[in-house]
Write a protein that holds these residues in place. Structure first.
Motif, PDB file in Angstrom:
ATOM      1  N   PHE A 132       1.713  -9.077   1.796  1.00 33.50           N
ATOM      2  CA  PHE A 132       0.993  -8.712   2.703  1.00 33.50           C
ATOM      3  C   PHE A 132      -0.143  -7.852   2.176  1.00 33.50           C
ATOM      4  O   PHE A 132       0.002  -6.867   1.328  1.00 33.50           O
ATOM      5  CB  PHE A 132       1.978  -7.728   3.647  1.00 33.50           C
ATOM      6  N   SER A 133      -1.421  -8.107   2.889  1.00 36.92           N
ATOM      7  CA  SER A 133      -2.370  -7.245   2.500  1.00 36.92           C
ATOM      8  C   SER A 133      -2.526  -5.723   3.115  1.00 36.92           C
ATOM      9  O   SER A 133      -3.065  -5.055   2.808  1.00 36.92           O
ATOM     10  CB  SER A 133      -3.769  -8.120   2.834  1.00 36.92           C
ATOM     11  N   ALA A 134      -1.850  -5.802   4.323  1.00 33.07           N
ATOM     12  CA  ALA A 134      -1.837  -4.532   5.180  1.00 33.07           C
ATOM     13  C   ALA A 134      -0.672  -4.646   6.169  1.00 33.07           C
ATOM     14  O   ALA A 134      -0.205  -5.770   6.366  1.00 33.07           O
ATOM     15  CB  ALA A 134      -3.329  -4.295   5.837  1.00 33.07           C
ATOM     16  N   PHE A 135      -0.355  -3.523   6.511  1.00 28.68           N
ATOM     17  CA  PHE A 135       0.721  -3.123   7.579  1.00 28.68           C
ATOM     18  C   PHE A 135      -0.077  -2.608   8.780  1.00 28.68           C
ATOM     19  O   PHE A 135      -1.127  -2.136   8.572  1.00 28.68           O
ATOM     20  CB  PHE A 135       1.666  -2.348   7.007  1.00 28.68           C
ATOM     21  N   TYR A 136       0.826  -2.620   9.907  1.00 32.20           N
ATOM     22  CA  TYR A 136       0.358  -2.052  11.051  1.00 32.20           C
ATOM     23  C   TYR A 136       0.272  -0.625  11.041  1.00 32.20           C
ATOM     24  O   TYR A 136      -0.711   0.117  11.223  1.00 32.20           O
ATOM     25  CB  TYR A 136       1.214  -2.275  12.266  1.00 32.20           C
TER      26      TYR A 136
END
Lengths: 610, 127
Positions: B107-111
């Motif tokens: 995952f490159s980013a999370f919420y």
């Protein structure tokens, strides 16, 4: 509906890829069963009585027709047990049943009380392919199980209800994003369920949730700390069913809307620290709130202040973000019915109602008003003889998708009562929709009536169940098929759970049925007087047990005795019968208990008390 | 995130001050002066109390030293450990580390924000 961004789309696909990676490591022996279990659970993969069960998340119950078609494909192509497994399962079911057991079925989906969709027969080695298929339409099983923040549920009429203060869906979506793969809260003491409503009537059973959120308007500075009319939340914490039913307590009368994530972070962090981990039956937040009371609330408020003042309130919702998410929920533009004015549509509808008594009955029961006076809210009933409550075959799902496309702007909603709701139906289309729904057997005019019962999959499928729910539901459904009789009995919530985990919400039924196991046999406790919190039943309340448990064969007679007691004791109010729950509350339980216990086939001493 | 094989864990630099904080202890009550490393324990990987402890140490208390995960530490929890403020982890004995690195790359980013990246994605996007 919410419009998924590129980021959302990629995220769900990466999650599917992660599941495949975990599955392959488990298959290669790099992950033990114990290590793989919590991982697959957090993607919705259980292993049940005979086969795996997949629970697909349906955020706040909303599905597009494209998503429904993928669910149909999964039912058709993947909900397929090996014939030997199905035969073996059926043989076991036949052995436990004193009467011929119902046929186990495959190739279908099941709607749950938390607005999700379940499948019962998908082999685990095909799970990664199913996750890819789901991800192609933004569906997934993220956090539909495990001790984490579960899928967030809402009012089936969110954004269309006539009694709505504010649309809860943008907040439900913002909270969905916040809770998705939250690093700190993936291994809580126990599961954690949030429900949110923006209406005056609570159609989301919020008081039965770990957190219940009510959108409200401020009464003004003096009571709520902000100017009158400002939007905020009333926050309830610590509701739950299971073996200790608890109604949630209000811990905040008013929280400004933009602080909801910061506040919930405090609610969950304090729970993560203090919730019991020594006994899974005491691990839900309801036990903590009950045991600690004000101390829990004080600690949440202190933690919330620290989040605001020391952490800088990082999860404050900006107006821009609320606007961005809200833009996804603008009502669909519906093509004008060519040459039909609202008055003409109304007149045609009245004529159709006068001309067709069955249509008239369906409109009265299954059609609700809408914020847009030209539109209606329609419930497609999945409660009919021959199929378990909330079950839909692949073909039925395809038909539902077609109806959604033709009559409801391509949207359906799974509701808390295990039916589908079409939220955008033009009044002028009601008769055409009715005709199509009737052909597909979705038009039982029984919404909120006795046969619109809630039931869990029970001992036919579930590994936790003590007894079967589906045969009991079927027996009652078969006994009450006369529409006039059902109408005469009026609105009543009958809820059936196959075990104390309460997936069939028996605690909140006006009549509740709970499967219990005694000496390896199926018995059923009957409760009376529960409420889910909707206007019909009044404030949320757990029902009370009428006496020792009954055999499966006795249950339909017990229900009939209870309903006959109601018919004998009910009063007329303004030319209408009072409802079952009103009579029960007015005359108290004794007469109903006596009737129920009098319906036993064998004297009590020959029964094992369960 | 420094991932340490189980048999390598006693490589203590001399003169380092290391403390262990029990799961039931509020890190805000612990004297952190001069502490170089804090060990937080996972009695079972499904017991998530140490995530909140790490968050409080890193984010609330601004602890700058090393926070190390010990106990039932498995591959599939490493990313959330790192996001909660851990910067080293001793894998449980027998755990094959070969699948660890690709979990960080997935995952490159999370919420939501976390101990390392405090702001949620929507706020970062807007900035």
């Amino acid at each position: 509906m919410y419009q998924y961004t590129d980021f959302d789309t990629r995220f769900v696909k990466l999650r599917a890829a992660q599941h495949r990676d975990q599955l392959e490591r488990w298959q290669a022996g790099q992950l033990s069963d114990d290590e793989f279990r919590p991982l697959r659970l957090q993607n919705g993969w259980y292993v049940q009585r005979y086969a795996p069960m997949l629970r697909v998340a349906v955020p706040y119950g909303e599905l597009s027709s494209a998503q429904v078609r993928v669910l149909a494909t999964i039912a058709r192509d993947y909900d397929r047990p090996d014939p030997a497994l199905l035969a073996e399962a059926q043989a076991i079911q036949d052995r436990i049943s004193p009467v011929p057991a119902p046929r186990l079925t495959a190739g279908y989906a099941h709607f749950t009380t938390r607005q999700n969709v379940q499948f019962n027969w998908i082999p685990l080695d095909r799970s990664a392919d199913v996750m890819d298929l789901l991800a192609s339409v933004h569906l997934h099983g993220i956090q539909t199980s495990g001790n984490c923040i579960r899928n967030i549920t809402s009012d089936e009429r969110a954004g269309i209800a006539v009694d709505e203060v504010a649309d809860p869906r943008p907040f439900a979506e913002i909270l969905r994003q916040w809770s998705t793969l939250h690093p700190e809260f993936a291994f809580l003491p126990r599961k954690f369920k949030i429900a949110i409503t923006g209406a005056t009537e609570d159609r989301a059973a919020t008081a039965w949730h770990d957190v219940g959120l009510h959108l409200i308007r401020s009464d003004g500075e003096a009571t709520h700390g902000v100017a009158a009319g400002e939007l905020g939340f009333k926050v309830l914490v610590g509701g739950g069913m299971g073996r200790t039913p608890v109604i949630a307590s209000t811990i905040r009368e008013f929280l400004p809307w933009h602080q909801i994530m910061n506040y919930l972070e405090a609610v969950v962090r304090v729970y993560n620290r203090w919730g019991r981990r020594d006994n899974m039956y005491k691990a839900r937040i309801k036990i903590l709130v009950k045991a600690e009371g004000q101390r829990y609330i004080d600690e949440v408020e202190a933690e919330y202040r620290d989040i605001l003042e020391r952490d800088g309130a990082p999860h404050t919702i900006s107006q821009a973000e609320l606007d961005r998410v809200t833009a996804s929920f603008v009502p669909p533009t519906l093509g004008q019915r060519a040459g039909v004015s609202a008055e003409q549509a109304d007149r045609q509808l009245r004529q159709a109602i006068d001309a067709d008594p069955l249509f008239s009955r369906w409109v009265a029961r299954n059609v609700a008003p809408h914020q847009n006076p030209a539109l209606r809210t329609v419930t497609l009933s999945f409660k009919r003889p021959g199929q378990a409550p909330g079950d839909a075959t692949a073909d039925q799902l395809d038909v539902a998708a077609d109806l959604a496309d033709r009559y409801s702007a391509g949207e359906v909603r799974v509701n808390h009562d295990q039916n589908l709701v079409l939220p955008w139906v033009a009044a002028a289309d009601l008769h055409a929709l009715y005709t199509a729904a009737r052909a597909a057997a979705f038009a039982s005019p029984n919404v909120h009536l006795l046969t619109d019962m809630i039931a869990c999959p029970g001992g036919d499928y579930c590994a936790l169940a003590n007894a079967r729910s589906i045969p009991v539901a079927a027996a009652i459904t078969e006994r009450y098929q006369d529409l006039d009789e059902l109408d005469d009995l009026g609105e009543i919530d009958l809820h059936i759970s196959g075990c104390i985990n309460s997936c069939g919400h028996h605690h909140s039924g006006h009549i509740g049925i709970l499967g219990v196991d005694k000496d390896g046999k199926e018995w059923y406790q009957v409760t009376l007087g529960g409420s889910d919190g909707s206007d019909l039943g009044g404030p949320a309340l757990a029902g009370k047990v009428v006496g020792p448990s009954f055999s499966a064969a006795e249950v339909p007679d017990v229900i009939e005795a209870i309903l006959n007691t109601y018919r004998n004791l009910r009063q007329n109010m303004d030319g209408r019968h009072e409802t079952f729950i009103t009579t029960l509350r007015r005359v108290r339980h004794e007469a109903f208990k006596a009737a129920a216990n009098g319906a036993r086939h064998a004297p009590l001493h020959s029964h094992a008390e369960a | 995130m420094k991932i340490i094989a189980n048999n390598d864990q006693n490589t203590l630099a001399s003169g380092q001050k290391v403390i262990e904080i029990q799961n039931h202890v509020d890190p805000r009550t612990v004297d952190l002066v001069g502490v170089d490393r804090i060990d937080l324990h996972f009695p079972k990987f499904t017991d998530g109390r140490a995530y909140s402890q790490a968050f409080l140490l890193r984010r609330r208390l601004g602890f700058k030293g090393e926070i190390r995960a010990t106990g039932d530490v498995l591959i599939d929890q490493l990313v959330q450990m790192q996001r909660s403020g851990f910067d080293s982890a001793v894998l449980r004995a027998g755990v094959d580390a070969s699948a660890a690195q690709r979990q960080f790359e997935r995952f490159s980013a999370f919420y939501q924000g976390d101990a390392v990246t405090p702001a949620p994605r929507f706020a970062r996007e807007a900035a």
